[in-house]
Design a protein around this motif. Structure first.
Motif, PDB file in Angstrom:
ATOM      1  N   TYR A 188      37.130  32.648  45.508  1.00 60.66           N
ATOM      2  CA  TYR A 188      37.029  34.069  45.843  1.00 60.66           C
ATOM      3  C   TYR A 188      38.373  34.764  45.622  1.00 60.66           C
ATOM      4  O   TYR A 188      38.460  35.802  44.965  1.00 60.66           O
ATOM      5  CB  TYR A 188      36.563  34.245  47.288  1.00 60.66           C
ATOM      6  N   ARG A 189      39.424  34.179  46.190  1.00 60.34           N
ATOM      7  CA  ARG A 189      40.746  34.787  46.061  1.00 60.34           C
ATOM      8  C   ARG A 189      41.232  34.786  44.612  1.00 60.34           C
ATOM      9  O   ARG A 189      41.868  35.735  44.156  1.00 60.34           O
ATOM     10  CB  ARG A 189      41.746  34.069  46.958  1.00 60.34           C
ATOM     11  N   GLY A 190      40.939  33.701  43.894  1.00 60.66           N
ATOM     12  CA  GLY A 190      41.303  33.641  42.474  1.00 60.66           C
ATOM     13  C   GLY A 190      40.601  34.715  41.678  1.00 60.66           C
ATOM     14  O   GLY A 190      41.208  35.382  40.830  1.00 60.66           O
ATOM     15  N   ARG A 191      39.303  34.920  41.942  1.00 62.21           N
ATOM     16  CA  ARG A 191      38.554  35.989  41.266  1.00 62.21           C
ATOM     17  C   ARG A 191      39.140  37.358  41.592  1.00 62.21           C
ATOM     18  O   ARG A 191      39.243  38.222  40.717  1.00 62.21           O
ATOM     19  CB  ARG A 191      37.085  35.959  41.691  1.00 62.21           C
ATOM     20  N   GLU A 192      39.507  37.552  42.862  1.00 61.73           N
ATOM     21  CA  GLU A 192      40.098  38.831  43.262  1.00 61.73           C
ATOM     22  C   GLU A 192      41.430  39.061  42.537  1.00 61.73           C
ATOM     23  O   GLU A 192      41.715  40.172  42.089  1.00 61.73           O
ATOM     24  CB  GLU A 192      40.294  38.898  44.782  1.00 61.73           C
ATOM     25  N   ALA A 196      44.394  41.705  38.247  1.00 61.60           N
ATOM     26  CA  ALA A 196      45.246  41.548  37.069  1.00 61.60           C
ATOM     27  C   ALA A 196      44.601  42.153  35.823  1.00 61.60           C
ATOM     28  O   ALA A 196      45.296  42.666  34.946  1.00 61.60           O
ATOM     29  CB  ALA A 196      45.543  40.071  36.833  1.00 61.60           C
ATOM     30  N   LEU A 197      43.275  42.115  35.753  1.00 59.47           N
ATOM     31  CA  LEU A 197      42.567  42.592  34.570  1.00 59.47           C
ATOM     32  C   LEU A 197      42.016  44.005  34.730  1.00 59.47           C
ATOM     33  O   LEU A 197      41.348  44.513  33.838  1.00 59.47           O
ATOM     34  CB  LEU A 197      41.418  41.627  34.240  1.00 59.47           C
ATOM     35  N   LYS A 198      42.304  44.616  35.854  1.00 60.96           N
ATOM     36  CA  LYS A 198      41.766  45.945  36.167  1.00 60.96           C
ATOM     37  C   LYS A 198      42.017  46.947  35.035  1.00 60.96           C
ATOM     38  O   LYS A 198      41.102  47.605  34.575  1.00 60.96           O
ATOM     39  CB  LYS A 198      42.388  46.452  37.469  1.00 60.96           C
ATOM     40  N   GLY A 199      43.212  47.052  34.574  1.00 63.18           N
ATOM     41  CA  GLY A 199      43.553  47.981  33.504  1.00 63.18           C
ATOM     42  C   GLY A 199      42.879  47.629  32.193  1.00 63.18           C
ATOM     43  O   GLY A 199      42.492  48.503  31.423  1.00 63.18           O
ATOM     44  N   GLU A 200      42.720  46.340  31.907  1.00 64.43           N
ATOM     45  CA  GLU A 200      42.083  45.899  30.669  1.00 64.43           C
ATOM     46  C   GLU A 200      40.641  46.381  30.603  1.00 64.43           C
ATOM     47  O   GLU A 200      40.181  46.862  29.590  1.00 64.43           O
ATOM     48  CB  GLU A 200      42.103  44.365  30.569  1.00 64.43           C
ATOM     49  N   TYR A 224      44.856  28.169  42.966  1.00 65.95           N
ATOM     50  CA  TYR A 224      43.771  29.000  42.451  1.00 65.95           C
ATOM     51  C   TYR A 224      43.474  28.670  40.991  1.00 65.95           C
ATOM     52  O   TYR A 224      42.322  28.640  40.578  1.00 65.95           O
ATOM     53  CB  TYR A 224      44.113  30.478  42.626  1.00 65.95           C
ATOM     54  N   LYS A 225      44.523  28.426  40.221  1.00 69.88           N
ATOM     55  CA  LYS A 225      44.352  28.103  38.813  1.00 69.88           C
ATOM     56  C   LYS A 225      43.520  26.835  38.644  1.00 69.88           C
ATOM     57  O   LYS A 225      42.614  26.783  37.811  1.00 69.88           O
ATOM     58  CB  LYS A 225      45.729  27.944  38.155  1.00 69.88           C
ATOM     59  N   SER A 226      43.795  25.807  39.456  1.00 74.18           N
ATOM     60  CA  SER A 226      43.056  24.541  39.370  1.00 74.18           C
ATOM     61  C   SER A 226      41.580  24.754  39.661  1.00 74.18           C
ATOM     62  O   SER A 226      40.718  24.271  38.927  1.00 74.18           O
ATOM     63  CB  SER A 226      43.618  23.521  40.371  1.00 74.18           C
ATOM     64  N   VAL A 227      41.287  25.466  40.733  1.00 76.31           N
ATOM     65  CA  VAL A 227      39.899  25.686  41.134  1.00 76.31           C
ATOM     66  C   VAL A 227      39.164  26.522  40.092  1.00 76.31           C
ATOM     67  O   VAL A 227      38.043  26.187  39.694  1.00 76.31           O
ATOM     68  CB  VAL A 227      39.837  26.345  42.535  1.00 76.31           C
TER      69      VAL A 227
END
Length: 173
Positions: free
Chosen positions: A153-157, A162-166, A120-123
């Motif tokens: 899509y999965r990377g964005r999810e 991960a950033l939800k709280g931010e 996911y990081k690469s894409v």
């Protein structure tokens, strides 16, 4: 004056390739390796391979894709080394070291991208940081466009979670 990427004999001018694509290769190596010294090693290995195989490169587009593919392969090779499997990565390198322009200490988005699984990081990196299309990423990574779309899509999810709280706390300020 910028030199031509391809010399008189149709082979790649490695010095000009470093000048043109060096930052791109280093950024990808840095985001993959999460460590400056290992990113430096990957960078060096990529351009040593370019010198060795420069007669096989057919065009500037081929060169760019080739450099990205070789960078990812060199990063993977580093991760596969037994030494790396038996070491613990340092959380942060010395603060006194000059930071690379893309690396923003404390930036939650940057930290979240670094925390993504390798595929996911690469894409995500190629799509958002290097501005490649889904089709181009598929060719570079040697996967289908649907695989690239799924990983994006999965990377964005994963990033959203991960950033939800931010973002929630930023909305209250």
């Amino acid at each position: 004056m910028k030199e031509e990427l391809f010399g008189r004999h149709g082979t790649v001018n490695a010095e000009t390739a470093i000048y043109t694509y060096g930052e791109m290769v280093y950024r990808l190596a840095l985001i993959q390796m999460k460590n400056r010294s290992e990113a430096d090693d990957v960078f060096q290995e990529v351009f040593l391979r370019l010198v060795k195989y420069k007669d096989r490169i057919r065009s500037e587009e081929h060169l760019k894709a080739w450099l990205l593919r070789v960078t990812l392969n060199c990063c993977k090779k580093e991760f596969d080394k037994a030494f790396r499997r038996n070491t613990v990565a340092m959380e942060k390198e010395c603060k006194s070291e000059e930071s690379y322009e893309m690396e923003m200490p404390g930036n939650p988005v940057y930290e979240a991208v670094l925390a993504l699984p390798e595929n996911y990081k690469s894409v995500v990196h190629l799509f958002y940081y290097e501005q490649y299309s889904v089709r181009e990423i598929g060719k570079i990574l040697e996967v289908s466009e649907s695989v690239v779309k799924t990983r994006l899509y999965r990377g964005r999810e994963m990033l959203k979670e991960a950033l939800k709280g931010e973002w929630e706390s930023a909305g209250r300020i």
